[in-house]
Design a protein around this motif. Sequence first.
Motif, PDB file in Angstrom:
ATOM      1  N   VAL A 360       0.833  -1.204   0.000  1.00 54.36           N
ATOM      2  CA  VAL A 360       0.000   0.000   0.000  1.00 54.36           C
ATOM      3  C   VAL A 360       0.869   1.257   0.000  1.00 54.36           C
ATOM      4  CG1 VAL A 360      -1.872  -1.189   1.204  1.00 54.36           C
ATOM      5  CG2 VAL A 360      -0.243   0.183   2.514  1.00 54.36           C
ATOM      6  N   LEU A 361       2.143   1.109   0.382  1.00 55.16           N
ATOM      7  CA  LEU A 361       3.058   2.243   0.414  1.00 55.16           C
ATOM      8  C   LEU A 361       3.755   2.482  -0.912  1.00 55.16           C
ATOM      9  CD1 LEU A 361       4.857   1.620   3.842  1.00 55.16           C
ATOM     10  CD2 LEU A 361       2.850   3.048   3.408  1.00 55.16           C
ATOM     11  N   ASP A 362       3.636   1.547  -1.848  1.00 54.30           N
ATOM     12  CA  ASP A 362       4.434   1.598  -3.070  1.00 54.30           C
ATOM     13  C   ASP A 362       4.305   2.909  -3.849  1.00 54.30           C
ATOM     14  OD1 ASP A 362       5.477  -0.850  -2.531  1.00 54.30           O
ATOM     15  OD2 ASP A 362       4.305  -1.949  -4.034  1.00 54.30           O
ATOM     16  N   PRO A 363       3.083   3.429  -4.086  1.00 53.21           N
ATOM     17  CA  PRO A 363       2.993   4.668  -4.873  1.00 53.21           C
ATOM     18  C   PRO A 363       3.724   5.838  -4.206  1.00 53.21           C
ATOM     19  CG  PRO A 363       0.862   3.569  -4.783  1.00 53.21           C
ATOM     20  CD  PRO A 363       1.744   2.864  -3.798  1.00 53.21           C
ATOM     21  N   GLY A 364       3.539   5.974  -2.897  1.00 59.87           N
ATOM     22  CA  GLY A 364       4.201   7.070  -2.197  1.00 59.87           C
ATOM     23  C   GLY A 364       5.703   6.912  -2.168  1.00 59.87           C
ATOM     24  N   ILE A 365       6.188   5.677  -1.935  1.00 53.67           N
ATOM     25  CA  ILE A 365       7.631   5.436  -1.905  1.00 53.67           C
ATOM     26  C   ILE A 365       8.251   5.744  -3.264  1.00 53.67           C
ATOM     27  CG2 ILE A 365       9.388   3.639  -1.717  1.00 53.67           C
ATOM     28  CD1 ILE A 365       7.655   2.346   0.457  1.00 53.67           C
ATOM     29  N   GLN A 366       7.569   5.330  -4.333  1.00 52.56           N
ATOM     30  CA  GLN A 366       8.099   5.582  -5.670  1.00 52.56           C
ATOM     31  C   GLN A 366       8.167   7.074  -5.957  1.00 52.56           C
ATOM     32  OE1 GLN A 366       6.241   3.379  -8.834  1.00 52.56           O
ATOM     33  NE2 GLN A 366       7.153   4.622 -10.445  1.00 52.56           N
ATOM     34  N   ALA A 367       7.095   7.799  -5.634  1.00 57.17           N
ATOM     35  CA  ALA A 367       7.068   9.238  -5.902  1.00 57.17           C
ATOM     36  C   ALA A 367       8.139   9.967  -5.093  1.00 57.17           C
ATOM     37  CB  ALA A 367       5.684   9.800  -5.591  1.00 57.17           C
ATOM     38  N   CYS A 368       8.281   9.587  -3.832  1.00 55.13           N
ATOM     39  CA  CYS A 368       9.277  10.248  -2.981  1.00 55.13           C
ATOM     40  C   CYS A 368      10.693   9.870  -3.395  1.00 55.13           C
ATOM     41  CB  CYS A 368       9.040   9.879  -1.520  1.00 55.13           C
ATOM     42  SG  CYS A 368       7.582  10.645  -0.787  1.00 55.13           S
ATOM     43  N   GLY A 369      10.872   8.641  -3.863  1.00 59.80           N
ATOM     44  CA  GLY A 369      12.175   8.236  -4.353  1.00 59.80           C
ATOM     45  C   GLY A 369      12.584   9.040  -5.568  1.00 59.80           C
ATOM     46  N   GLU A 370      11.653   9.252  -6.474  1.00 63.40           N
ATOM     47  CA  GLU A 370      11.947  10.019  -7.693  1.00 63.40           C
ATOM     48  C   GLU A 370      12.236  11.481  -7.360  1.00 63.40           C
ATOM     49  OE1 GLU A 370       8.455   9.334  -9.979  1.00 63.40           O
ATOM     50  OE2 GLU A 370       9.074   7.324 -10.648  1.00 63.40           O
ATOM     51  N   ALA A 371      11.645  11.974  -6.257  1.00 60.00           N
ATOM     52  CA  ALA A 371      11.877  13.365  -5.845  1.00 60.00           C
ATOM     53  C   ALA A 371      13.100  13.514  -4.945  1.00 60.00           C
ATOM     54  CB  ALA A 371      10.636  13.895  -5.121  1.00 60.00           C
ATOM     55  N   GLY A 372      13.778  12.399  -4.675  1.00 58.07           N
ATOM     56  CA  GLY A 372      14.960  12.452  -3.833  1.00 58.07           C
ATOM     57  C   GLY A 372      14.663  12.644  -2.358  1.00 58.07           C
ATOM     58  N   LEU A 373      13.444  12.259  -1.925  1.00 57.31           N
ATOM     59  CA  LEU A 373      13.028  12.456  -0.540  1.00 57.31           C
ATOM     60  C   LEU A 373      13.188  11.199   0.309  1.00 57.31           C
ATOM     61  CD1 LEU A 373       9.751  14.456  -1.266  1.00 57.31           C
ATOM     62  CD2 LEU A 373      11.926  15.399  -0.451  1.00 57.31           C
ATOM     63  N   ALA A 376      15.163   3.843  -0.582  1.00 54.82           N
ATOM     64  CA  ALA A 376      14.620   2.499  -0.372  1.00 54.82           C
ATOM     65  C   ALA A 376      15.632   1.477  -0.865  1.00 54.82           C
ATOM     66  CB  ALA A 376      13.299   2.332  -1.113  1.00 54.82           C
ATOM     67  N   ALA A 377      15.956   0.502   0.002  1.00 55.89           N
ATOM     68  CA  ALA A 377      16.897  -0.555  -0.383  1.00 55.89           C
ATOM     69  C   ALA A 377      16.698  -1.750   0.529  1.00 55.89           C
ATOM     70  CB  ALA A 377      18.341  -0.054  -0.292  1.00 55.89           C
ATOM     71  N   ASP A 378      16.590  -2.937  -0.062  1.00 58.19           N
ATOM     72  CA  ASP A 378      16.498  -4.189   0.690  1.00 58.19           C
ATOM     73  C   ASP A 378      15.376  -4.168   1.737  1.00 58.19           C
ATOM     74  OD1 ASP A 378      18.717  -5.202  -0.712  1.00 58.19           O
ATOM     75  OD2 ASP A 378      20.088  -4.206   0.683  1.00 58.19           O
ATOM     76  N   GLY A 379      14.234  -3.614   1.352  1.00 59.83           N
ATOM     77  CA  GLY A 379      13.086  -3.605   2.255  1.00 59.83           C
ATOM     78  C   GLY A 379      13.197  -2.617   3.398  1.00 59.83           C
ATOM     79  N   HIS A 380      14.145  -1.686   3.303  1.00 56.43           N
ATOM     80  CA  HIS A 380      14.337  -0.687   4.347  1.00 56.43           C
ATOM     81  C   HIS A 380      14.120   0.701   3.758  1.00 56.43           C
ATOM     82  CE1 HIS A 380      16.540   1.907   7.228  1.00 56.43           C
ATOM     83  NE2 HIS A 380      16.127   1.024   8.105  1.00 56.43           N
ATOM     84  N   ILE A 381      13.315   1.530   4.453  1.00 54.33           N
ATOM     85  CA  ILE A 381      12.958   2.858   3.964  1.00 54.33           C
ATOM     86  C   ILE A 381      13.430   3.899   4.968  1.00 54.33           C
ATOM     87  CG2 ILE A 381      11.101   4.336   3.110  1.00 54.33           C
ATOM     88  CD1 ILE A 381      11.342   1.684   1.607  1.00 54.33           C
ATOM     89  N   ARG A 382      14.057   4.928   4.471  1.00 53.89           N
ATOM     90  CA  ARG A 382      14.444   6.043   5.348  1.00 53.89           C
ATOM     91  C   ARG A 382      14.441   7.328   4.534  1.00 53.89           C
ATOM     92  NH1 ARG A 382      19.438   7.666   4.012  1.00 53.89           N
ATOM     93  NH2 ARG A 382      20.884   6.159   3.061  1.00 53.89           N
ATOM     94  N   CYS A 383      14.376   8.456   5.241  1.00 53.06           N
ATOM     95  CA  CYS A 383      14.440   9.749   4.570  1.00 53.06           C
ATOM     96  C   CYS A 383      15.867  10.040   4.121  1.00 53.06           C
ATOM     97  CB  CYS A 383      13.994  10.865   5.518  1.00 53.06           C
ATOM     98  SG  CYS A 383      12.215  11.024   5.738  1.00 53.06           S
ATOM     99  N   THR A 384      15.998  10.665   2.980  1.00 50.52           N
ATOM    100  CA  THR A 384      17.262  11.275   2.614  1.00 50.52           C
ATOM    101  C   THR A 384      17.421  12.557   3.446  1.00 50.52           C
ATOM    102  OG1 THR A 384      16.225  12.597   0.886  1.00 50.52           O
ATOM    103  CG2 THR A 384      17.037  10.411   0.262  1.00 50.52           C
ATOM    104  N   ASP A 385      18.578  13.194   3.365  1.00 40.54           N
ATOM    105  CA  ASP A 385      18.742  14.465   4.077  1.00 40.54           C
ATOM    106  C   ASP A 385      17.701  15.474   3.605  1.00 40.54           C
ATOM    107  OD1 ASP A 385      20.843  13.529   5.577  1.00 40.54           O
ATOM    108  OD2 ASP A 385      22.400  14.353   4.273  1.00 40.54           O
ATOM    109  N   LYS A 386      17.447  15.490   2.315  1.00 35.58           N
ATOM    110  CA  LYS A 386      16.433  16.389   1.770  1.00 35.58           C
ATOM    111  C   LYS A 386      15.054  16.040   2.327  1.00 35.58           C
ATOM    112  CE  LYS A 386      14.266  17.746  -2.631  1.00 35.58           C
ATOM    113  NZ  LYS A 386      14.266  17.523  -4.107  1.00 35.58           N
ATOM    114  N   GLY A 387      14.731  14.752   2.371  1.00 31.06           N
ATOM    115  CA  GLY A 387      13.433  14.333   2.877  1.00 31.06           C
ATOM    116  C   GLY A 387      13.240  14.658   4.340  1.00 31.06           C
TER     117      GLY A 387
END
Length: 403
Positions: A360-373, A376-387
Amino acid sequence: MARIVRDTTVIVSTGPTCMLRNPPLALYIHIPWCVRKCPYCDFNSHAGDGALPEEAYVAALLADLEQDLPLAVGRSLSTLFIGGGTPSLFSAEAIARLLEGIAERIDIADDVEITLEANPGTVDESRFIGFRRAGVNRLSIGIQSFNDAHLARLGRIHDAAAAVRAAQAARSAGFDNFNLDLMFGLPGQGVAEALADVQTAIGLSPSHISFYQLTLEPNTWFHRHPPALPEDEVIWEAQRACQAMLAEHGYAQYEVSAYALDGRRCRHNLNYWRFGDYLGIGAGAHGKITDAERGTIARRWKQRHPKRYLETAGTPECIGEHMVIAPGELPLEFLMNHLRLREGFRLADFSLSTGLAADVLDPGIQACGEAGLLHAADGHIRCTDKGWNFLDNVLEHFMSEHS
């Protein structure tokens, strides 16, 4: 949609598609009185006018806890936090009776963390010794600044010398685990003054420093009568310079406003940010409870005004609201806590904590990943410095249409 009730009825919601687990359990205890209401404070706090009803309030807290116990059958407390208000206005004897009463009613972990908030204007070494004997093993001292002019503008009842004495007294009383609260972005505060506050705090060797920006919250004096705050560029420069100083001295930033020495992160607050459970007792206290068997996650809170709370504690009338969180709101509830942490979260933990499939998180994770926010790697999600610096923008991608 979730329904709201004004009693302890358990309501079963629909929507979870994965196994839900009961997370660690904490207890928050709210003591609402203070000496004087600060102009920036939006907490449920009330200036005391005379002797505080310690005995009656402790009895009310224990009755409140007893009413909540069916929500936590078979579970034990990993942390306790006594907040306010100014809990250090209560005597050590009252705190001891409270902690003894809690231990008689619910299991407490052997390594429990018990924090008490303290105002420098209400404590000395002997008082801290009493709190330690009562069972408190961590303090959170509300310093805010070591600058007398800034303290006066903030309406604090202590001066800089009292703030230093309070930290020294905490260590002399045997507390090797204590937090100092500091604010930045204060009216008239420049970068050098913010750095001086942080340098003084570091010199007192706390195990933890909370360092956060002054905000003008609704329903406060400052919101109605806004002071002149520094320009955004000055606030940003002060924040970055102070963060660098904290890091240089070993205070690692693990949450948006929390910095700790190795092994000294606040376990109680970590439980909040990791979407853990907690009972809340006291005037206006909030709680969150998972019922894995029924597949629900609920929030409840108590009557806010101390007089009304004292009149109703331990009865259904004391419960201001009991609300089961709708499944569509759970992603945002989970993420607005977890993404405050540098560590982020594992997708597997999202499913265990919410009962929802991680996709259910996939659309948001993809959009935020493309925006550099988000990263996501190996099932682990965290904010970038920008995010991390634009967390509100991240969370917007996970809001349901009903949020």
